[in-house]
Scaffold this motif. Structure first.
Motif, short mmCIF file in Angstrom:
data_model
loop_
_atom_site.label_atom_id
_atom_site.label_comp_id
_atom_site.label_asym_id
_atom_site.label_seq_id
_atom_site.Cartn_x
_atom_site.Cartn_y
_atom_site.Cartn_z
N LEU A 50 3.54 -7.38 -2.30
CA LEU A 50 4.52 -6.47 -1.71
C LEU A 50 4.45 -5.10 -2.37
O LEU A 50 4.46 -4.07 -1.68
CB LEU A 50 5.93 -7.06 -1.86
CG LEU A 50 7.09 -6.19 -1.36
CD1 LEU A 50 6.97 -5.96 0.14
CD2 LEU A 50 8.42 -6.86 -1.70
N TRP B 174 1.21 -3.40 -1.37
CA TRP B 174 1.31 -2.88 0.00
C TRP B 174 2.16 -1.61 0.03
O TRP B 174 1.82 -0.63 0.71
CB TRP B 174 1.94 -3.92 0.91
CG TRP B 174 2.35 -3.36 2.25
CD1 TRP B 174 1.56 -3.11 3.32
CD2 TRP B 174 3.69 -2.94 2.61
NE1 TRP B 174 2.31 -2.57 4.35
CE2 TRP B 174 3.61 -2.45 3.94
CE3 TRP B 174 4.91 -2.93 1.96
CZ2 TRP B 174 4.72 -1.98 4.61
CZ3 TRP B 174 6.02 -2.46 2.63
CH2 TRP B 174 5.92 -1.99 3.95
N GLY B 175 3.26 -1.62 -0.72
CA GLY B 175 4.13 -0.44 -0.75
C GLY B 175 3.43 0.78 -1.30
O GLY B 175 3.59 1.89 -0.77
N LEU C 33 3.51 -13.03 -4.16
CA LEU C 33 4.23 -12.36 -3.08
C LEU C 33 4.72 -10.98 -3.49
O LEU C 33 4.57 -10.00 -2.74
CB LEU C 33 5.42 -13.23 -2.63
CG LEU C 33 5.11 -14.42 -1.73
CD1 LEU C 33 6.37 -15.23 -1.48
CD2 LEU C 33 4.50 -13.97 -0.40
N THR C 34 5.29 -10.87 -4.67
CA THR C 34 5.84 -9.59 -5.10
C THR C 34 4.75 -8.61 -5.51
O THR C 34 4.88 -7.41 -5.28
CB THR C 34 6.84 -9.78 -6.25
OG1 THR C 34 6.25 -10.61 -7.26
CG2 THR C 34 8.12 -10.43 -5.75
N TRP D 5 16.81 -3.38 1.61
CA TRP D 5 16.09 -2.71 2.69
C TRP D 5 17.04 -1.88 3.55
O TRP D 5 16.71 -0.79 4.01
CB TRP D 5 15.35 -3.73 3.54
CG TRP D 5 14.48 -3.10 4.59
CD1 TRP D 5 14.77 -2.93 5.91
CD2 TRP D 5 13.19 -2.52 4.39
NE1 TRP D 5 13.74 -2.31 6.56
CE2 TRP D 5 12.74 -2.03 5.65
CE3 TRP D 5 12.35 -2.37 3.28
CZ2 TRP D 5 11.51 -1.41 5.82
CZ3 TRP D 5 11.13 -1.76 3.45
CH2 TRP D 5 10.72 -1.29 4.70
N VAL E 102 11.29 -5.89 -6.58
CA VAL E 102 10.23 -6.59 -7.30
C VAL E 102 10.65 -6.85 -8.74
O VAL E 102 10.41 -7.94 -9.29
CB VAL E 102 8.92 -5.77 -7.24
CG1 VAL E 102 7.88 -6.33 -8.20
CG2 VAL E 102 8.36 -5.76 -5.82
N LEU F 65 12.11 -0.85 -3.10
CA LEU F 65 11.02 -1.84 -3.09
C LEU F 65 10.64 -2.24 -4.52
O LEU F 65 10.63 -3.44 -4.83
CB LEU F 65 9.82 -1.28 -2.32
CG LEU F 65 8.72 -2.28 -1.95
CD1 LEU F 65 8.00 -1.83 -0.69
CD2 LEU F 65 7.71 -2.45 -3.08
#
Length: 218
Positions: free
Chosen positions: A29, A32-33, A25-26, A116, A129, A125
């Motif tokens: 993430l 994606w970032g 997941l991280t 956020w 992580v 972000l």
């Protein structure tokens, strides 16, 4: 731990789950970032380690000031029993050596949401992580400390550090994934209280011998 069947099941977790759930997941993430331009490689190189450091401080503070706080009433003692007391009574319960999802999912969601809201995803972000990776490392190391025989000098020292906390001085050695925070905070090794007890035991034969000598002279 619980009479309620759901709570009893929810308090147990296989040690592989945090790795299998949070690492993909991280990584996704962070990927994606970077792809979407929400963060940068430079920011990640700086803020992921800062997140790891933040987790280490969170780990130490939570363990020392919350997990070992019993309060004065039955409610606070019950919270202590659930949060950490059970682990000290049954330190080798393999199903309760990592934090259950019923705790980590809401907590990570809360931390992620608050970061956020800061409104600076470039920094926050990768920072988030790093915090999560620090948590995963902590849970994995905690499980391994109890259920794997260390093969390196570092692993043996970490295991000795944690086992001393469990079986010798529960008021010391609060770092689990590390030892340096205890050194920094002066909470490593044996406490003066335990050292005083040991000194009294060691000095007792000498005092007895002194009294016997005095009696012989008189």
């Amino acid at each position: 731990m619980f009479e309620n069947a759901f709570m009893e099941a929810a308090s147990k977790l296989h040690p592989a789950v945090p790795v299998l759930l949070y690492v993909p997941l991280t990584v996704g993430l962070l990927g994606w970032g970077l792809y979407a331009g929400r963060t940068t490689v430079g920011a990640s190189v700086l803020f992921v380690p800062l997140g790891l450091l933040t987790w280490i401080l969170m780990e130490y503070s939570t363990h020392r000031y919350f997990f070992h706080w019993e309060g004065k009433g039955p409610l606070t003692r019950r919270v202590h029993e659930i949060a950490h007391g059970y682990h000290h009574k049954y330190p080798d319960d393999a199903q309760r050596l990592v934090m259950p999802l019923i705790v980590t999912v809401p907590l990570s969601s809360l931390i992620g949401g608050l970061l956020w809201l800061v409104g600076r995803p470039v920094q926050m972000l990768p920072y988030f992580v790093g915090i999560v990776w620090g948590y995963v490392a902590y849970d994995t190391l905690h499980w391994a400390t109890h259920h794997r025989t260390p093969r390196t000098a570092w692993g043996k020292a970490l295991r000795a550090h944690h086992m001393a906390h469990h079986f010798a001085t529960p008021d010391r050695n609060f770092g689990i994934s590390n030892r340096w925070v205890d050194i920094l905070m002066g909470s490593g090794g044996r406490s003066s209280r335990h050292a005083g007890k040991e000194a009294s035991v060691q000095e007792a034969p000498a005092r007895e011998g002194s009294r016997e000598s005095s009696g012989a002279k008189t």
